[in-house]
Design a protein around this motif. Structure first.
Motif, PDB file in Angstrom:
ATOM      1  N   ASN A   7       0.834  -1.206   0.000  1.00 51.73           N
ATOM      2  CA  ASN A   7       0.000   0.000   0.000  1.00 51.73           C
ATOM      3  C   ASN A   7       0.869   1.256   0.000  1.00 51.73           C
ATOM      4  O   ASN A   7       0.540   2.246  -0.659  1.00 51.73           O
ATOM      5  CB  ASN A   7      -0.936  -0.010   1.210  1.00 51.73           C
ATOM      6  N   SER A  10       2.125   1.638  -3.509  1.00 52.11           N
ATOM      7  CA  SER A  10       1.059   2.140  -4.364  1.00 52.11           C
ATOM      8  C   SER A  10       0.872   3.638  -4.158  1.00 52.11           C
ATOM      9  O   SER A  10       0.720   4.402  -5.119  1.00 52.11           O
ATOM     10  CB  SER A  10      -0.246   1.397  -4.061  1.00 52.11           C
ATOM     11  N   LEU A 236      -2.614  -3.745  -6.349  1.00 48.94           N
ATOM     12  CA  LEU A 236      -1.411  -3.277  -5.677  1.00 48.94           C
ATOM     13  C   LEU A 236      -0.195  -3.666  -6.510  1.00 48.94           C
ATOM     14  O   LEU A 236      -0.284  -4.547  -7.385  1.00 48.94           O
ATOM     15  CB  LEU A 236      -1.328  -3.876  -4.276  1.00 48.94           C
TER      16      LEU A 236
END
Length: 348
Positions: A7, A10, A236
């Motif tokens: 995350n 990303s 992702l």
């Protein structure tokens, strides 16, 4: 751990500036902006950022940040509850999990933890100080072993434990006397007395996307974010499978890198998905992977983790980015630390 770092990757791909090892020292409102002073946790070097809004998602420290650093009115309190897990040699075959109902009305999970281990968790223990590093104490370990043993044909004893980990849940205080009964829901507290500050109280990783989307909805008037849910359809990093299955990608990977061990390739692919090809580019045999630091962790992957995933220490590499620490020997861990001490520091 992989979910969290992916995350972050990303977010970086979407333009975020990720700063690990950084402490928020103080923040103040001036006009329509926040002025935030940051400190590097290693060097102590100070820097300042200017922002139109702040999101206080500091977990167990959210209440402290809201009061002592952001100087916001009291808007919510937290209950801190420690949860611990233990890792033991594989207790059963298969990739399924078990959910065990305990006599105290709690549940305990048995989870496959790689090909060689089983993870058992978790506990609910009240804690007072978020700065005290959590660890699985002997009572928690005995509790988890006893619960697992009640359901298995063989007993699990503390001597079986090869590793453990603990974390502190930051739960919104709903006044419950029982730590297990405290709500796992979250509260989003928006302070609009000047540039906005949004504090997150509670929440957990299983609902993190919904929480994040609701947080952006609250800040939408200041940023004009597009409305609507989108994160559920955004892969992702490494998850862009283009309609093909895990097994199909793995078969193609094994064909492309036939000189490398198949089981090791599968483990690398589970960690990195389609980014595995970037890590292995040009590798034809195991000697192309560089130094082996134990548990299947090679220099190639270490370089990648330092360059793309903010890994800085041996603990980052062996535990937070991989689980190679479960199989690495003390001598191999020492070798990795020595290698990192010699390696350039500015790879990220």
């Amino acid at each position: 751990a992989r979910l969290v770092v992916l995350n972050a990757r990303s977010a970086a791909q979407h333009g975020a500036d990720i700063r690990t090892g950084t402490t928020c020292v103080q923040a103040r409102r001036e006009g329509e902006r926040w002025f935030v002073e940051l400190a590097d946790s290693d060097s102590g070097a100070r820097s300042q950022v200017v922002a139109r809004a702040i999101v206080n998602a500091a977990g167990p420290w959210a209440q402290r940040v809201a009061g002592s650093i952001l100087h916001l009115p009291q808007s919510g309190t937290l209950r801190l509850v420690k949860g611990s897990h233990i890792v033991v040699p594989r207790l059963y075959a298969g990739e399924h999990a078990y959910l065990l109902q305990n006599a105290d009305k709690r549940v305990v999970f048995l989870l496959p933890y790689g090909p060689q281990f089983t993870a058992i968790g978790t506990t609910d223990v009240p804690v007072d100080d978020p700065d005290r590093a959590p660890h699985a104490d002997e009572h928690e370990i005995a509790y988890l072993c006893r619960t697992a043993s009640d359901y298995l044909q063989r007993s699990v004893v503390p001597g079986d434990v090869v590793s453990s980990w603990s974390g502190v849940r930051a739960l919104f205080d709903d006044g419950s006397d029982n730590p297990s009964a405290v709500t796992r829901d979250y509260r989003l507290m928006l302070d609009e007395n000047g540039p906005p500050a949004l504090s997150v109280f509670g929440g957990k990783i299983t609902t993190y996307r919904r929480l994040a989307e609701q947080a952006l909805d609250k800040l939408q008037p200041w940023f004009d974010f597009p409305r609507g849910s989108w994160t559920g359809n955004e892969p992702l990093p490494g998850g862009d499978f283009d309609g093909r299955t895990f097994d199909q990608h793995l078969a193609q990977l094994r064909a492309s890198f036939a000189g490398l061990d198949e089981k090791w390739l599968a483990g690398l692919f589970r960690r990195h998905g389609t980014a595995t090809r970037q890590i292995l580019h040009g590798a034809r045999q195991v000697s192309d992977l560089g130094e082996h630091f134990g548990g299947g962790l090679y220099e190639r992957e270490v370089d990648y983790l330092r360059q793309h995933e903010w890994a800085r220490t041996a603990e980052d590499l062996l535990w937070r980015r991989t689980k190679a620490g479960l199989l690495a020997t003390p001598a191999q861990v020492a070798c990795l630390r020595e290698w990192l001490a010699r390696a350039p520091a500015d790879v990220v």
